[in-house]
Design a protein around this motif. Structure first.
Motif, PDB file in Angstrom:
ATOM      1  N   MET A   1     -10.973   4.106   4.448  1.00  9.31           N
ATOM      2  CA  MET A   1      -9.238   4.874   4.990  1.00  9.31           C
ATOM      3  C   MET A   1     -10.104   6.268   5.328  1.00  9.31           C
ATOM      4  O   MET A   1     -11.313   7.061   5.276  1.00  9.31           O
ATOM      5  CB  MET A   1      -8.436   5.874   3.527  1.00  9.31           C
ATOM      6  CG  MET A   1      -8.008   4.600   2.806  1.00  9.31           C
ATOM      7  SD  MET A   1      -7.379   4.988   1.076  1.00  9.31           S
ATOM      8  CE  MET A   1      -8.843   5.138   0.018  1.00  9.31           C
ATOM      9  N   GLY A   2      -9.936   5.856   7.042  1.00 14.41           N
ATOM     10  CA  GLY A   2     -10.179   7.134   7.533  1.00 14.41           C
ATOM     11  C   GLY A   2     -11.762   6.331   8.273  1.00 14.41           C
ATOM     12  O   GLY A   2     -11.549   5.236   8.833  1.00 14.41           O
ATOM     13  N   SER A 561      -8.350  -1.946   8.335  1.00 13.47           N
ATOM     14  CA  SER A 561      -9.378  -1.162   9.499  1.00 13.47           C
ATOM     15  C   SER A 561      -9.176  -1.869  10.363  1.00 13.47           C
ATOM     16  O   SER A 561      -8.830  -1.146  11.913  1.00 13.47           O
ATOM     17  CB  SER A 561     -10.543  -0.239   8.697  1.00 13.47           C
ATOM     18  OG  SER A 561     -10.799   0.875   9.533  1.00 13.47           O
ATOM     19  N   GLU A 602      -5.994   1.363   3.103  1.00 14.92           N
ATOM     20  CA  GLU A 602      -5.988   2.150   3.938  1.00 14.92           C
ATOM     21  C   GLU A 602      -5.218   1.248   4.870  1.00 14.92           C
ATOM     22  O   GLU A 602      -5.110   1.417   5.941  1.00 14.92           O
ATOM     23  CB  GLU A 602      -7.117   0.872   4.059  1.00 14.92           C
ATOM     24  CG  GLU A 602      -8.130   0.283   5.032  1.00 14.92           C
ATOM     25  CD  GLU A 602      -8.901   1.685   6.251  1.00 14.92           C
ATOM     26  OE1 GLU A 602      -9.034   2.145   6.480  1.00 14.92           O
ATOM     27  OE2 GLU A 602     -10.184   2.620   4.743  1.00 14.92           O
ATOM     28  N   ASP A 605      -3.028   4.176   5.902  1.00 13.11           N
ATOM     29  CA  ASP A 605      -4.096   4.226   7.485  1.00 13.11           C
ATOM     30  C   ASP A 605      -3.192   3.579   8.718  1.00 13.11           C
ATOM     31  O   ASP A 605      -3.417   4.109   9.518  1.00 13.11           O
ATOM     32  CB  ASP A 605      -5.223   4.829   7.096  1.00 13.11           C
ATOM     33  CG  ASP A 605      -5.173   6.198   6.114  1.00 13.11           C
ATOM     34  OD1 ASP A 605      -4.691   6.660   6.766  1.00 13.11           O
ATOM     35  OD2 ASP A 605      -6.330   7.049   5.658  1.00 13.11           O
ATOM     36  N   PHE A 608       0.089   4.264   9.826  1.00 12.81           N
ATOM     37  CA  PHE A 608       0.741   5.265  10.707  1.00 12.81           C
ATOM     38  C   PHE A 608      -0.927   5.360  12.267  1.00 12.81           C
ATOM     39  O   PHE A 608       0.009   5.689  12.668  1.00 12.81           O
ATOM     40  CB  PHE A 608      -0.784   6.839   9.760  1.00 12.81           C
ATOM     41  CG  PHE A 608      -0.240   6.468   8.486  1.00 12.81           C
ATOM     42  CD1 PHE A 608       1.043   6.225   7.784  1.00 12.81           C
ATOM     43  CD2 PHE A 608      -0.839   7.225   6.944  1.00 12.81           C
ATOM     44  CE1 PHE A 608       1.588   6.222   6.779  1.00 12.81           C
ATOM     45  CE2 PHE A 608      -0.404   7.388   6.355  1.00 12.81           C
ATOM     46  CZ  PHE A 608       0.706   6.910   5.815  1.00 12.81           C
ATOM     47  N   ASP A 609      -1.774   5.123  12.084  1.00 13.04           N
ATOM     48  CA  ASP A 609      -2.063   4.815  13.253  1.00 13.04           C
ATOM     49  C   ASP A 609      -2.329   4.082  14.144  1.00 13.04           C
ATOM     50  O   ASP A 609      -1.606   4.689  15.890  1.00 13.04           O
ATOM     51  CB  ASP A 609      -4.022   3.830  13.636  1.00 13.04           C
ATOM     52  CG  ASP A 609      -4.569   5.296  12.405  1.00 13.04           C
ATOM     53  OD1 ASP A 609      -4.220   6.410  11.979  1.00 13.04           O
ATOM     54  OD2 ASP A 609      -5.827   5.324  11.805  1.00 13.04           O
ATOM     55  N   ASN A 659      -4.165  11.701  -0.247  1.00 11.78           N
ATOM     56  CA  ASN A 659      -4.327  12.436   1.297  1.00 11.78           C
ATOM     57  C   ASN A 659      -3.497  11.883   1.571  1.00 11.78           C
ATOM     58  O   ASN A 659      -2.569  11.559   3.014  1.00 11.78           O
ATOM     59  CB  ASN A 659      -5.208  12.758   2.172  1.00 11.78           C
ATOM     60  CG  ASN A 659      -5.430  13.650   3.345  1.00 11.78           C
ATOM     61  OD1 ASN A 659      -4.914  14.340   3.528  1.00 11.78           O
ATOM     62  ND2 ASN A 659      -6.298  12.744   4.275  1.00 11.78           N
ATOM     63  N   VAL A 660      -3.573   9.957   1.522  1.00 11.05           N
ATOM     64  CA  VAL A 660      -2.478   8.683   1.476  1.00 11.05           C
ATOM     65  C   VAL A 660      -1.336   9.054   1.739  1.00 11.05           C
ATOM     66  O   VAL A 660      -0.410   9.334   2.475  1.00 11.05           O
ATOM     67  CB  VAL A 660      -3.442   7.845   1.447  1.00 11.05           C
ATOM     68  CG1 VAL A 660      -1.906   7.213   2.068  1.00 11.05           C
ATOM     69  CG2 VAL A 660      -4.493   7.662   2.213  1.00 11.05           C
ATOM     70  N   ASN A 663       0.127  12.266   3.338  1.00 12.60           N
ATOM     71  CA  ASN A 663       0.578  11.866   5.218  1.00 12.60           C
ATOM     72  C   ASN A 663       2.049  10.726   5.300  1.00 12.60           C
ATOM     73  O   ASN A 663       2.360  10.261   6.066  1.00 12.60           O
ATOM     74  CB  ASN A 663      -0.843  11.081   5.650  1.00 12.60           C
ATOM     75  CG  ASN A 663      -1.660  12.610   5.840  1.00 12.60           C
ATOM     76  OD1 ASN A 663      -1.595  13.145   6.120  1.00 12.60           O
ATOM     77  ND2 ASN A 663      -3.185  11.680   6.156  1.00 12.60           N
TER      78      ASN A 663
END
Length: 680
Positions: A1-2, A561, A602, A605, A608-609, A659-660, A663
């Motif tokens: 994640m990130g 990812s 992940e 995330d 979101f991207d 945090n996820v 978000n």
């Protein structure tokens, strides 16, 4: 994640018989089948025999027995550690050595549970006492035993080698053992053993392995390193390379010195880092495949020559007679007749195999050290610009370790020095070369010889370590230092070819984790620099569909990812609607069905991207009904974090998951505005 993170390496537990972990756990707990007690009980009883020869044979039998997985629980039930421990101080040197060998095998095969149990059973007390006696024996060339001095020294070094290996294995698995190492002053003892590297490289290598383990994340021990101790490491590091084993020693010492970076004067940092990376560069610059071929041919020729000489001698002189007037255990003298060959008169050797294994191990170790070097916190770009280039050196300054009172490393300077030295010694290029599949001729030679066959796995491991190393370098170095945009595109094509040249790549979990990690970091860097990517949508989905079914969480995180990185780039391009829909559906399925919260996070995330911006992304999100799917999953995700999170995931992972979750709430609000705008 990130941002992708590089993985740190520790030595995997050795097991000559395969995966011992399940049996090791049972052994540590003293559970298991009663049927395994037969040979264990008999051998353990013989440890108390008045005859030293019987005790030695019993220890040798236990050394073999502990390599058999079903035997471990029975040995634990019968308190094998407590019964072997006193024999480390047996009056017989031979018994000491074989007892240490049995404990070495037990600690190597048993894994973390067994090693921790050995500490609980107080194995460290006799072990430390033995190490101290061996150290004193090397000084005086005698212990409390009546042995010939010339034989005594050799025996003491052999015992010390076995004992250091036990110490290394246990310290690697038990923080309590490391604490005892610190308190008992073991550092001074093992450094004395290290000083024997000119005449006993095997002992020195064992010590270097141990030092690399105990110096990692051990600030208490670092306080014990005097200038004399540091100079000893310097001497070993700068010693001439006389064999591949001496090269392995230098590599291991380099790893230890890197662990000591916090106590090394700042004024010496450039020389030290350059010295370390010069050695690592030398190791990685050697062609292991050619070495395998050359050494195998040398061995074959040597054995052929010995066999021919044997045949000539036998045909010329017939059977030779050797008279032995002393038969141990028989009071009267008698003659002994036996057939003697030339090979009987020569010392047994597997020099070629040992040299080859040493090189392969040195290369694997070098790659792991570089990965760990790159794991330090990187300074920001602004901080980098404030740094001036430092002088480089091909060797240490004279007595560079001797003044420890000066300014120590700062993380900022350290990162800059590593960055510079990595580039100067062409290490990225050498690592790139190691990512290729092993030399096919070398693999074929090894596959046809049982004693060389294990080298195939070592060559494959080097490839995987190189891929992880590549991941670290791509994340650490500037694009220019990696050869520019064209070089990154070439690298992406190389990794794609590696991956898709293996039709069954999904079955090779270690390889898949390593190459997906490298691809993730590379695609991330290319996307951040607006460099066009080379993987086709079909290749991308093939990788992700195969990887998402892997039992390895790291592989699943990587492929998700990768999909997010590539999707976020495609979202800004025209004509990508169908691909984005496929990516979105795939990520939604992973989010809702993967059993791991880390993978699900992940995947969120990545969603979101991919769907954060772009007209094609907005259209795709409407058509796959992304908003309704995420609204339905949101409460489920909250419940899973609350119920499954604590106890199953680390504090850092839980923070990221929280945090996820936050978000996700924001992203749903954003998608509501998108849907309202597009459907009104």
């Amino acid at each position: 994640m990130g941002k992708s993170r590089t993985k740190r390496f520790k030595r995997p537990q050795f097991s000559p018989t395969g995966d011992c972990q399940a049996e090791a756990a049972a052994a540590a707990n003293g559970t298991g089948g009663e049927e395994d007690d037969g040979p264990a009980a008999e051998l353990l009883e013989k440890l108390q025999h008045p005859s030293a020869e019987v005790r030695e044979c019993a220890c040798a039998g236990l050394a073999r027995l502990v390599q058999q997985r079903p035997a471990l629980p029975g040995l634990a039930r019968r308190d094998a550690v407590r019964r072997l421990g006193p024999l480390l101080l047996d009056p017989s040197l031979a018994v000491r050595e074989t007892a240490a060998g049995a404990l070495r095998n037990l600690s190597a095969c048993g894994g973390f549970e067994v090693c921790d149990n050995m500490v609980t059973k107080d194995i460290m007390t006799p072990l430390v006492a033995l190490l101290k006696e061996c150290s004193a024996g090397l000084d005086s060339n005698e212990m409390s035993l009546q042995e010939k001095k010339d034989q005594n020294r050799n025996s003491i070094e052999n015992i010390a080698n076995e004992a250091v290996n036990v110490l290394w294995n246990i310290c690697e698995c038990s923080s309590r053992a490391v604490s005892i190492f610190n308190k008992e002053g073991c550092l001074e003892i093992v450094l004395k053993y290290l000083s024997r590297f000119p005449t006993n490289v095997d002992l020195a290598i064992s010590v270097a392995y141990c030092l690399q383990t105990v110096t990692e994340d051990n600030p208490e021990l670092l306080k014990s390193f005097s200038a004399t101790a540091l100079n000893m490491l310097e001497s070993a590091l700068l010693s001439p390379v006389s064999s591949m084993e001496s090269l392995l020693l230098k590599t291991l010492v380099a790893g230890t010195i890197w662990n000591l970076k916090d106590i090394i004067p700042c004024k010496s940092q450039a020389e030290i880092i350059n010295a370390l990376l010069k050695i690592l560069s030398e190791v990685l610059g050697m062609d292991a495949g050619e070495m395998v071929i050359q050494m195998k041919e040398t061995e074959t020729q040597r054995l052929k020559t010995a066999a021919e000489a044997e045949e000539i001698l036998e045909n010329t002189n017939g059977d030779a007679l050797i008279e032995d007037d002393e038969m141990e255990g028989i009071s009267h003298k008698r003659k002994v007749r036996r057939k003697t060959f030339v090979s009987d008169l020569l010392p047994p050797t597997d020099k070629e195999l040992r040299e080859t294994i040493a090189l392969l191990t040195a290369q694997q170790t070098a790659l792991e050290i570089i990965v760990n070097m790159c794991c330090n916190e990187d300074p920001s770009d602004d901080e980098w610009e404030e740094l001036s280039s430092s002088d480089e050196s091909d060797a240490f300054m004279e007595n560079s370790f001797s003044e420890c009172g000066g300014q120590l490393f700062s993380p900022l300077c350290l990162s800059h020095e590593v960055h510079t030295a990595l580039t100067n010694y062409l290490i990225p290029k050498k690592i790139f070369e190691k990512t290729a599949f092993p030399n096919s001729i070398a693999v074929d030679l090894c596959s046809r010889n049982p004693t060389w066959k294990p080298l195939i796995r070592k060559m494959n491991t080097i490839q995987c370590r190189a891929l992880f190393c590549l991941q670290s370098l791509v994340s650490l170095l500037d694009v220019e230092h990696l050869g520019g945009a064209a070089a990154l595109q070439t690298l992406a094509q190389h990794l794609s070819q590696l991956l898709f040249s293996q039709p069954d790549f999904a079955k090779h979990v270690d390889f898949l984790e390593a190459i997906s990690s490298a691809l993730r970091a590379l695609l991330q860097t290319m996307a951040s620099k607006n460099i066009s990517q080379c993987m086709t949508p079909d290749q991308l989905m093939t990788l992700c569909k195969a990887g998402i079914h892997s039992s390895n969480v790291g592989v699943r995180v990587n492929v998700v990812s990768i999909l997010g990185i590539t999707g976020s780039v495609l979202a800004k391009e025209d004509g990508t609607l169908e691909t984005l829909k496929n990516i979105g559906c795939f990520l939604l399925e992973v989010t809702t069905k993967d059993p791991s919260l880390v993978v699900a996070g992940e995947a969120l995330d990545a969603l979101f991207d991919v769907f954060a911006d772009g007209k094609e992304a907005e259209r795709a999100s409407i058509q796959i009904k992304l908003l309704s799917a995420l609204k339905e999953f949101q409460p489920v995700f909250k419940v899973k974090i609350r119920k499954e999170g604590r106890g199953n995931y680390s504090t850092d992972q839980l923070c990221v998951l929280d945090n996820v979750k936050m978000n996700l709430r924001r992203f749903i609000a954003y998608q509501e505005t998108v849907e309202k705008r597009l459907t009104s």
